[in-house]
Design a protein around this motif. Structure first.
Motif, mmCIF file in Angstrom:
data_model
loop_
_atom_site.group_PDB
_atom_site.id
_atom_site.type_symbol
_atom_site.label_atom_id
_atom_site.label_comp_id
_atom_site.label_asym_id
_atom_site.label_seq_id
_atom_site.Cartn_x
_atom_site.Cartn_y
_atom_site.Cartn_z
ATOM 1 N N THR A 91 10.018 0.089 10.037
ATOM 2 C CA THR A 91 8.805 -0.727 9.896
ATOM 3 C C THR A 91 8.771 -1.339 8.505
ATOM 4 O O THR A 91 9.170 -0.696 7.532
ATOM 5 N N TYR A 102 5.922 -3.141 5.961
ATOM 6 C CA TYR A 102 4.526 -3.477 5.694
ATOM 7 C C TYR A 102 4.450 -4.442 4.517
ATOM 8 O O TYR A 102 5.262 -4.372 3.584
ATOM 9 N N CYS A 150 10.079 1.449 5.756
ATOM 10 C CA CYS A 150 10.391 2.854 6.011
ATOM 11 C C CYS A 150 11.147 2.950 7.332
ATOM 12 O O CYS A 150 10.971 2.127 8.229
ATOM 13 N N ARG A 157 0.717 1.903 14.409
ATOM 14 C CA ARG A 157 1.268 2.264 13.101
ATOM 15 C C ARG A 157 0.385 1.679 12.008
ATOM 16 O O ARG A 157 -0.068 0.538 12.123
ATOM 17 N N MET A 158 0.182 2.438 10.954
ATOM 18 C CA MET A 158 -0.655 1.972 9.860
ATOM 19 C C MET A 158 -0.006 2.335 8.535
ATOM 20 O O MET A 158 0.613 3.391 8.403
ATOM 21 N N GLY A 159 -0.170 1.444 7.555
ATOM 22 C CA GLY A 159 0.375 1.683 6.222
ATOM 23 C C GLY A 159 -0.663 1.367 5.167
ATOM 24 O O GLY A 159 -1.479 0.455 5.345
ATOM 25 N N CYS A 199 2.290 6.004 5.363
ATOM 26 C CA CYS A 199 2.354 5.418 6.697
ATOM 27 C C CYS A 199 2.185 6.530 7.721
ATOM 28 O O CYS A 199 2.514 7.689 7.469
ATOM 29 N N TRP A 200 1.610 6.172 8.850
ATOM 30 C CA TRP A 200 1.360 7.142 9.915
ATOM 31 C C TRP A 200 1.288 6.433 11.249
ATOM 32 O O TRP A 200 1.281 5.199 11.316
#
Lengths: 109, 109
Positions: free
Chosen positions: A42, A44, A55, B3-5, B55-56
């Motif tokens: 990914t 960002y 990442c 997905r979030m960053g 990130c998660w």
């Protein structure tokens, strides 16, 4: 498996172009990174700091050789002629780096 | 799944403390984020820029409510009394943000 994170700058006037390129990454480029053991990759963007954070999970056993195979791939080299002009590598990057590696300080599944 | 960053600064003189805290995050804090649908959560550090990149994967259905449940948890609030002094929120963060959200511009499984 090893998680890895990297950071690089992006030229503010090239953000739109960078997004457009990454909305349709060339199949050969994706195939090459997959062949080099890269998964769950990914990128960002943070504005207005104009930073890109990447990442991924590395599932191979020889990271240096896997990265060398990517760097030797003609289609990837051509892809980089589009993406490199968008990027602004950090002054603090290590010798030989383009993206600068980060250190994992926390993980939970 | 989404997905979030996020990104935030870290005080250079607090980096060692931040790492030490995150080498053994309190079980109650981990349980609370898991209950709020957070999975595969990683934090990376970049020095000397002194940035933390998190990130998660969010597996819930009401992100605002899940974050509010974390913020209302007494053990998490106590945890934040240790981590907040280490962090330096970005000037550019949105109103109400502590960590600043990023935009996903690329993903491949």
């Amino acid at each position: 498996m090893k998680r890895m994170g990297m950071v690089i700058g992006v030229a503010p006037e090239r953000v739109a172009e960078y997004k457009r390129l990454h909305a349709a990454v060339w199949p050969g480029v994706l195939a090459r990174i997959a062949a080099s053991g890269i998964r769950n990759y990914t990128i960002y963007l943070r504005e207005p700091e104009n930073l890109l954070f990447a990442c991924w999970e590395y599932h191979g056993t020889d990271f240096e050789a896997d990265m060398a195979a990517i760097a030797a791939d003609p289609e990837t080299q051509r892809w980089w002629t589009f993406t490199d002009p968008c990027q602004r590598p950090l002054e603090s990057r290590a010798p030989g780096e383009h993206w600068a590696m980060m250190e994992e300080v926390f993980h939970v599944d």
